[in-house]
Design a protein around this motif. Structure first.
Motif: not given
Length: 256
Positions: A1-6, A148-154, A171-175
């Motif tokens: 997983m590649r995340i950009v945090v501003c 709250e924030l979770t990521v599962t199965g794309g 929502a589906p990734l990317p988001a």
């Protein structure tokens, strides 16, 4: 997983803040990483610790704004990007969103970006507009004000509180997700992490590196003056006419 945090480097809310002759915030004195962006960094780093991947901290600002990126690296981000250009002085939230969107696209050209994370607001401007503007420019689904924030199965799932109610959104990734200060407790980096952050890469990009011209601000400061000193309160002794005195005061000050 590649995340950009501003992230954003802002004047400390506990310091005496001031405006310059152009009506813009005076920076470079007691500046810190925006507190709400610490929650965004913590959310991004936590997800990568769980799923693996990379966190890239991105900021736009003058030379000392790199300190905000460095703080994100101390908290666990893997890489930093600092967009700085004299043409960006005085940029408003829309112009800032356009530049950050260009930075995210540049990172996407290197490798896919799965998630963009921001804080719910910056404590200097407090417009809370950046997450929505950035999501619109990147054509990403936006899930804002997440507690709250979770990521599962794309897919990304958030919970957000609205008054006495709560919403769960997916929502589906990317988001793009913006988080509140209820989302987590930001970690305080130990000395080991502070030292390790010095070796992490920080790329400095100008507008030319993003392939864009300076965005035209959509707002302008027409005038600015310091907030007047708070006046001392007045004590009214009620001799049977206290209500009338209060009514007269409200009318005189145009509060009713």
């Amino acid at each position: 997983m590649r995340i950009v945090v501003c992230v954003k480097h802002v004047p400390d809310v506990q310091s005496d803040r001031a405006l310059d002759d152009t009506g813009h915030t005076v920076r470079g004195i007691d500046d810190v990483l925006n507190e709400l962006d610490e929650n965004a960094v913590e959310a991004a780093v936590g997800l990568v610790e769980e799923h693996g991947g990379e966190v890239v901290a991105v900021t736009m600002g003058p030379e000392d704004a790199e300190d905000g990126v460095r703080r994100a690296l101390q908290m666990g981000a893997d890489r930093g990007v600092h967009v700085t250009d004299d043409a960006l002085a005085g940029a408003d939230v829309v112009a800032t969103a356009r530049v950050l969107a260009a930075a995210v696209r540049t990172l996407q050209a290197e490798a896919p970006v799965d998630l963009v994370v921001t804080g719910m607001a910056s404590l200097d401007g407090l417009t809370s507009m950046l997450p929505t503007a950035l999501a619109g420019l990147l054509d990403l689904p936006q899930l804002t004000l997440a507690s709250e924030l979770t990521v599962t199965g794309g897919r990304v799932r958030v919970r957000r509180e609205i008054g006495d109610a709560a919403e769960v959104l997916e929502a589906p990734l990317p988001a793009l997700v913006s988080v509140t200060d209820q989302a987590n407790e930001p970690r305080y980096p130990a000395f080991k992490e502070i030292r390790a952050a010095r070796k992490k890469p920080v790329d400095t990009w100008a507008l030319a590196d993003l392939g864009i011209d300076a965005p035209t601000p959509t707002t302008a400061v027409l005038s600015a003056e310091p907030r007047p000193a708070r006046e001392q309160g007045r004590i009214v002794t009620d001799s049977g006419d206290g209500g009338q005195q209060l009514a007269d005061f409200l009318i005189a000050t145009r509060l009713v």
